[in-house]
Design a protein around this motif. Sequence first.
Motif, PDB file in Angstrom:
ATOM      1  N   GLU A  77       0.824  -1.214   0.000  1.00 25.05           N
ATOM      2  CA  GLU A  77       0.000   0.000   0.000  1.00 25.05           C
ATOM      3  C   GLU A  77       0.860   1.268   0.000  1.00 25.05           C
ATOM      4  O   GLU A  77       0.358   2.364  -0.276  1.00 25.05           O
ATOM      5  N   ARG A  78       2.167   1.127   0.267  1.00 23.46           N
ATOM      6  CA  ARG A  78       3.074   2.282   0.277  1.00 23.46           C
ATOM      7  C   ARG A  78       3.834   2.426  -1.036  1.00 23.46           C
ATOM      8  O   ARG A  78       4.737   3.247  -1.149  1.00 23.46           O
ATOM      9  N   ALA A  85      -1.951   5.911 -17.353  1.00 25.13           N
ATOM     10  CA  ALA A  85      -3.391   5.709 -17.392  1.00 25.13           C
ATOM     11  C   ALA A  85      -4.069   5.975 -16.043  1.00 25.13           C
ATOM     12  O   ALA A  85      -5.287   5.789 -15.909  1.00 25.13           O
ATOM     13  N   ALA A  86      -3.299   6.416 -15.033  1.00 18.02           N
ATOM     14  CA  ALA A  86      -3.887   6.684 -13.718  1.00 18.02           C
ATOM     15  C   ALA A  86      -4.854   7.863 -13.796  1.00 18.02           C
ATOM     16  O   ALA A  86      -4.720   8.753 -14.635  1.00 18.02           O
ATOM     17  N   PHE A  98       3.309   7.552   0.235  1.00 12.80           N
ATOM     18  CA  PHE A  98       4.114   6.510  -0.395  1.00 12.80           C
ATOM     19  C   PHE A  98       5.593   6.613  -0.002  1.00 12.80           C
ATOM     20  O   PHE A  98       6.124   7.701   0.197  1.00 12.80           O
ATOM     21  N   ASP A  99       6.224   5.447   0.100  1.00  8.66           N
ATOM     22  CA  ASP A  99       7.663   5.361   0.346  1.00  8.66           C
ATOM     23  C   ASP A  99       8.426   4.899  -0.886  1.00  8.66           C
ATOM     24  O   ASP A  99       9.631   5.123  -1.013  1.00  8.66           O
ATOM     25  N   PHE A 124      -1.161  -2.088  -7.823  1.00  9.05           N
ATOM     26  CA  PHE A 124      -0.493  -0.986  -7.144  1.00  9.05           C
ATOM     27  C   PHE A 124      -1.264   0.322  -7.391  1.00  9.05           C
ATOM     28  O   PHE A 124      -1.849   0.526  -8.450  1.00  9.05           O
ATOM     29  N   THR A 125      -1.248   1.211  -6.414  1.00  9.39           N
ATOM     30  CA  THR A 125      -1.907   2.502  -6.551  1.00  9.39           C
ATOM     31  C   THR A 125      -1.185   3.346  -7.596  1.00  9.39           C
ATOM     32  O   THR A 125       0.043   3.473  -7.559  1.00  9.39           O
TER      33      THR A 125
END
Length: 208
Positions: A77-78, A85-86, A98-99, A124-125
């Motif tokens: 999630e990080r 395309a996001a 985010f890391d 993934f985000t």
Amino acid sequence: MPISKTYIVEHLDPELGPWSELEYIAIAKETGEAKSTFVLSSLPADFQVPDQLAAQPAFKAEHRGVEEMYPAGNGKERVCLLDPAAEKDLNPDDRAEFDVFLFGGILGDDPPRDRTSELRKKGFTGRRLGPVQMTTDTAVRVTRMVIEEQYTLSKVPFVDHPDLKFSEHESTQMPFRYVTDKDGKPIMPEGMVDLIKKDADKSIDDLF
């Protein structure tokens, strides 16, 4: 204090072409200067890391894929996938979210082959860097400027499709977006202009 992040390129090719090599060296140098880490993931077991890249303190070679490195429930999630395309653009507030920032192999295909789709399917985000295709080193540079230096994308100095002039009668137009330096010139890896000039008779695709 510097903001230490990890920038990962999931290398989707069995070999490393001269173009990608110069880009990766540039990424490793700049990432090191920012006190962050640059990782090439999914490397084949027999992948030969160039000496100049291996010598960069910020660089790490990784044979595992990102999905194995950051499984669901253990850091996934990080991880932010930079994805054309996001639905949402990368922004300075994402520094807290985010890391790890993930890039899908060679971003600089012309025309784009949407190679990020292989990573998109893994859940993934995603965040976008704008509508214009970038080279991989430019994409990492822009991400670092937004996350570590807190630029908004609208404030990053860009030039689209610049002309590289080699002589009075010889030039070529680059089909990508670049960050510009203080003189308004596109920032490219050291040795890239010479590579392009030397191989002007080849297509840009051949240089990756």
